[in-house]
Scaffold this motif. Sequence first.
Motif, mmCIF file in Angstrom:
data_model
loop_
_atom_site.group_PDB
_atom_site.id
_atom_site.type_symbol
_atom_site.label_atom_id
_atom_site.label_comp_id
_atom_site.label_asym_id
_atom_site.label_seq_id
_atom_site.Cartn_x
_atom_site.Cartn_y
_atom_site.Cartn_z
ATOM 1 N N THR A 150 -2.853 -4.419 0.768
ATOM 2 C CA THR A 150 -3.868 -3.781 -0.065
ATOM 3 C C THR A 150 -5.081 -4.701 -0.197
ATOM 4 N N ALA B 65 0.010 10.239 -0.031
ATOM 5 C CA ALA B 65 0.559 8.918 -0.347
ATOM 6 C C ALA B 65 2.018 8.866 0.075
ATOM 7 N N ALA C 100 0.808 -1.224 0.000
ATOM 8 C CA ALA C 100 0.000 0.000 0.000
ATOM 9 C C ALA C 100 0.836 1.267 0.000
ATOM 10 N N ALA D 144 -4.403 0.606 -1.295
ATOM 11 C CA ALA D 144 -4.713 0.718 0.127
ATOM 12 C C ALA D 144 -5.472 -0.513 0.592
ATOM 13 N N TRP E 36 -10.069 2.824 -2.734
ATOM 14 C CA TRP E 36 -9.726 4.168 -2.263
ATOM 15 C C TRP E 36 -10.486 5.239 -3.037
ATOM 16 N N SER F 236 5.449 2.419 1.348
ATOM 17 C CA SER F 236 5.550 1.590 2.547
ATOM 18 C C SER F 236 6.717 0.626 2.395
ATOM 19 N N LEU G 157 -1.235 4.212 0.388
ATOM 20 C CA LEU G 157 -2.210 5.114 1.017
ATOM 21 C C LEU G 157 -2.849 4.403 2.202
ATOM 22 N N GLY G 158 -3.048 5.133 3.258
ATOM 23 C CA GLY G 158 -3.844 4.620 4.374
ATOM 24 C C GLY G 158 -3.228 3.479 5.148
ATOM 25 N N TRP G 159 -1.953 3.211 4.942
ATOM 26 C CA TRP G 159 -1.351 2.083 5.661
ATOM 27 C C TRP G 159 -0.843 2.532 7.021
ATOM 28 N N LEU H 74 -9.376 0.685 7.259
ATOM 29 C CA LEU H 74 -7.928 0.856 7.170
ATOM 30 C C LEU H 74 -7.307 0.184 8.392
ATOM 31 N N LYS I 40 -8.326 -0.687 1.385
ATOM 32 C CA LYS I 40 -9.711 -0.613 0.919
ATOM 33 C C LYS I 40 -9.731 0.019 -0.461
#
Lengths: 165, 351, 753
Positions: free
Chosen positions: B160, B302, B149, B268, B272, B305, B151-153, B195, B270
């Motif tokens: 993801t 963003a 991911a 992500a 997104w 990761s 985003l949102g990690w 998330l 979820k």
Amino acid sequence: MNHSISLTVNGARRDFVLDDPRVTLLDLLRERLHLTGTKKGCDRGQCGACTILVDGKRINSCLALAISHDGADILTIEGVARGDQLHPVQAAFIAHDGFQCGFCTPGQIMSAIGMMREGQAGNDPERVRECMSGNLCRCGAYAGIVDAVLEAQAGMDETNQRRSA
Amino acid sequence: MKQFDYVRPGTIAEAVAAAARPGAVYLAAGTNLLDLMKGGVSRPDRLVDVTHLDGLDGIETLADGSLRIGALVGNADLAHDAEFARSYPAVTEALLSGASAQLRNAATVGGNLLQRTRCAYFYDTASRCNKREAGSGCDARDGENRSHAVLGWSESCIATHPSDFCVPLVALDAVVEIEGRSGRREIALDELHRLPGDAPERESALEPGDLIVAVRLPPAARGFAAHARYLKVRERTSYAFAVVSAAAALRIENGRIAEARLALGGVAAKPWRARAAEDVLRNVVPTADAFQEAAWRALEGAKPSGDNAFKIELARRIVVRALLLAAAGTPARMPALPASPFASTSGAIHA
Amino acid sequence: MPELNLTSAPAHLRHGSNIGQPLTRRDGILKVKGQATYAADNHPPGMLFAVMAVSSIAHGRVVSLDVAAAKRHPGVVDVMTPDHKPQLAIDPDIKTNPFVFRMEVLQSNEVRYANQPIAVVIAETLEGATEGAALLAPRYEVLPALVGLDAGESYVPPVVGVGNPAEHHHGDVEAGLASAERQIEAVYETPPQYHNAMEPHAIVASWDGDNLSVDMPTQGLMLSLARIAELFGVTHDKIHIRSPFLGGGFGSKGLMAGPPTLGIMAAKLVGRPVKLVLRREQMYGPVGHRAPTRQRLRLGTDGEGRLTALDHHARTVSSIFDDFYEPAADASHTLYAAPAIRTSHDAVRVNTGTPLFMRAPGEATGSIALESAIDEMASACGMDPLAFRLKNYAEVEPMTGRPFSSKALRACYEQGAARFGWAKRPVQPRQMRDDAGLLVGWGMGTATFPALMFQAEARAAIRRDGSGVMEIGAHDMGQGAWTALAQIAADAVGLDIDRVEFKAGTSDLPDAGIAGGSAHTATAGAAIHSAGAAVIAELADLATNDERSPLFGAGNAGVIAREGRLIRRDDESRSESYAEILARAGVAEIEARGTGAPNPAAMEQYAMHAHGAVFAEAKVDPELGQVRVTRMVGAFAAGRIVNPRLVQSQLFGGMIWGLSFALHEEAVTDRRSGRIMNANLGEYHIPVNADVPPLDVITVEEHDPHVNALGIKGVGEIGITGSAGAVANAVWHATGVRVRRFPIRIEELLTQR
Ligand SMILES: Cc1cc2nc3c(=O)[nH]c(=O)nc-3n(C[C@H](O)[C@H](O)[C@H](O)COP(=O)(O)OP(=O)(O)OC[C@H]3O[C@@H](n4cnc5c(N)ncnc54)[C@H](O)[C@@H]3O)c2cc1C
Ligand code: SF4
Ligand code: FES
Ligand code: FES
């Protein structure tokens, strides 16, 4: 716990007592009914070697629990030819050398038959490639497979035309 | 595969009661669940088979113009429904770009929504994984993580969500109808997947026993039919999960974007939804520059990761392309290779 | 085993000679009906299922196994562990000959790589055995895992590949580079790859006293038989192996490996037939793979684009317990006429299963690096890559100075380029787009593979009814032995193919040698050819020495065999059928044996290679970096073509492997644990149907009187070489981005807009 289920396999109704709910359709066919034409290449839905038709639709039999398919109508590679009379897809696979080692072949043929029933590819080679992409072939017989499917499809179109004319 | 009890409930109420017990899970087609059980990732005590339940396999238009899709509708059956494809073409394109024809034939709508991550460390039971075993650690964080991911990690999980189907659905404000121990309720699809935060083992808003009975597309979702696309970059032309994907849908009035919808997949935990990007597109003329701006907005916040910084730039470019494709108009026929950058290969080559 | 019923589709045409005809596969009907029996399709009465438990660590020791938990699981009959197993006759770690590789058959608790077998659970059902294996819940003492090309101290292996010296040179490479007008130096990396035949390794084994019956896919019946015999201390005649069909091998089924040995042990342990099939993830370890490489190439040219020197160094890996070294740099020995060439190898040891031959071992790995470097050099010279290759065309083998036994590469270049339309290619990259705006690139590579010969034997017989028999323990792994060898057999005994009973695929037949090195058709074919000639000679003796025969007095040289008759060469009206000859002589059957073997004198004198030229078109999305190959043309010269239909399929398959090498295949290893994170077919990508473009193969005519009696060079592996480089070069030509790490990934192509 034992579970009674019944299936129609290649036209014949079969009733069983399943002593283990973990049995997949693939392992049921291969190890219990000794219908070994259907192959196991990965057991995880990643190769298509185990493709069979269930109620007319192609699926990966390795990711289907037999017990959940109680009452289903199953067609495997063993039920495709009428005696010595090959199904047009089978004949076309031979004519176009749509296989080498043959291990993916039952799955490819069942997938092709399923695809033709879905009517989503027609005679467009690009569509055939896309719609047959759920069947890996490590020998790389894809060119022959596409040609075979197109030929069988053309034959079927012709038959249908004649019927409707 | 661990031994389990197999339960085939006759009614939804029975199903909910059976599945509310600890160790119980629902079985739909099983294309994800059985895969996980074979790998020892999932070791349920009891399978509650919902595939024989009546009334969950219909596609119906409701009086208000919403479309209600039963949780047991097959992915392929939905994708091959001509009326559905006309109204929600990006959803069809996403469905047809997922998995293989065989898997789509088997897979159900509910199962697709709730499929688990494809993180290799989640699958590898010898690895530490907070999602599989709460509090054990995350071996992906310093491992092979180019697909993870951006985003949102969180530090506890960088996985993801792999679904293609969910991406356009979330863009179109889909709603999930749930039957649970305390009756029927509904939530936005956007709220179904969580998330990771510090509890990646809690993946969704569902409670024990909760059964998804349907997914609903609100009436407004039809308004995007003329300008809706799904685009999916992958490492094979077909039969591969998205590296990054995007669904873009536009309502264009008098040469301007009246409303834009945008969601990303593969970035992500979820699907997104990129609302900030949608906002900058409101009331503007659809141009590449506007789409660039939207792409920057979509990827705001963003960060890599792991070895996956490229996914941020790739996601921006996919957003721009998906918006351009949507602006150009939904093609009259589904491309031969749905959602592929090679959807419309043509013969002619120019120097 | 059910009777093999082999037939060609009725559609095939046949005129006279069988060799050269595009017969459809004689096993085709069986295969399309699902009736071809692969090993795992067998189910002898009383059979049990065995499932391996494999190690999840790459290095260390198994400290405990919960055998009790496994045994409690319903259906579990026994658990085979290092403490509870039948004794082997020899230590499996002793190398009794160079073709014996060390294997893990529970000889100790030591773990040398991830996915190493550590126990076998045997149960009444597959489900029971599978869960039983999971319940063993091993505990380990973990040692640090050695991972990757820099895992430790490097060393120069004593030999690479099969007995090749690790270093070769001719001329002075440093001087050649120093005097060069232009020079390039480039480092390429190739990943570990796994054969992943569609058919997982499988065995069904049953013991009856000392007699052992085995169904198992093998590319080497006799090697396997010998290894089983020594491991289990039984004589060869007690063992019967059936391997009528392999679901692909690609080198991984050549030598007896640990897992099938465990199957035989398990059968012995429980005293019942046992089936052991590898799960897909278990194929990433104990059954070989292609080792990763890092290759450094240095090339120099003079002002006209003529190579002055070629230096090719390859770093590779072997396991911590055995030796196999991917001979990647040796790919530079034969193709380009540099006055100075040096090739060298070094290696490090890592915690993996021992690498092994995988389709074009060394040739494929080396080829993608060499062909990329040649492309880079051509570009540095501002030359068209084909013109550059022609300028450096080797008239004799560069490394040895030996003449080629035959070499139609120039014709391959010409015909392939013409078919592809290569002449229109702009020299600069990133010049072409299609209507949809995708970048388009054209690349090429030269293909080459040695024409090898092993040892084989065949038995031919003519029966009283005039029909023929040809027996050879040959292997059909998809290349089409059931068909191609039967064609050779039919010609060898002068009969229609349907009049020859062709027997293959079992260990009670004469040794056909190993099906590898693209040499099976040539080697087995030569044995068949000579057995056929020998039996015909005997038949001719019978006839020509018998006054009652119309052939009396014609002498051996004076008759030819055709369509079941011996015919006087000088007078075709005088002939006699085989049946008549045997009937008169009162003989039920006459037989003879023949052999196929390399000709050392010819090998000394000539360099023997097949060649080819591959041209590829790739499209690349300029912003998104996704690649698709849209066209490939391969022109190959590989001596005599026994069956053009099968040969085309083999070459197609090879070209697809080349495409896969360039764009898809890679085993991803966790650098901490040494575990392969994509040990499956979902994430270890091999091309799907939609990845494979329309392919075009041209077989260029080539007559080679030196390679073997039939002039066959073999086509099984050459298709990968050249193709991988052609695709990589096409991606460069499309994008202007030179990717030197394979497979080419999306992120590498995102650097530029
Ligand atoms: C090789 C492979 C490739 C794939 N590629 C893709 C891809 O490219 N894109 C993509 O999007 N997907 C892909 N998939 C995933 C596939 O789409 C899912 O496996 C499928 O959609 C799951 O549906 P199912 O009915 O089989 O669910 P199941 O496997 O039966 O269930 C999945 C999960 O959902 C739960 N569940 C199911 N139905 C309900 C319900 N009604 N209410 C509550 N819980 C429920 C189950 O308990 C389980 O946890 C791939 C799968 C495989 C095996
Ligand atoms: S990223 Fe999430 S799913 Fe993957 S190992 Fe870490 S915690 Fe588990
Ligand atoms: S065995 Fe079912 S998909 Fe591979
Ligand atoms: S024919 Fe061998 S895998 Fe397809």
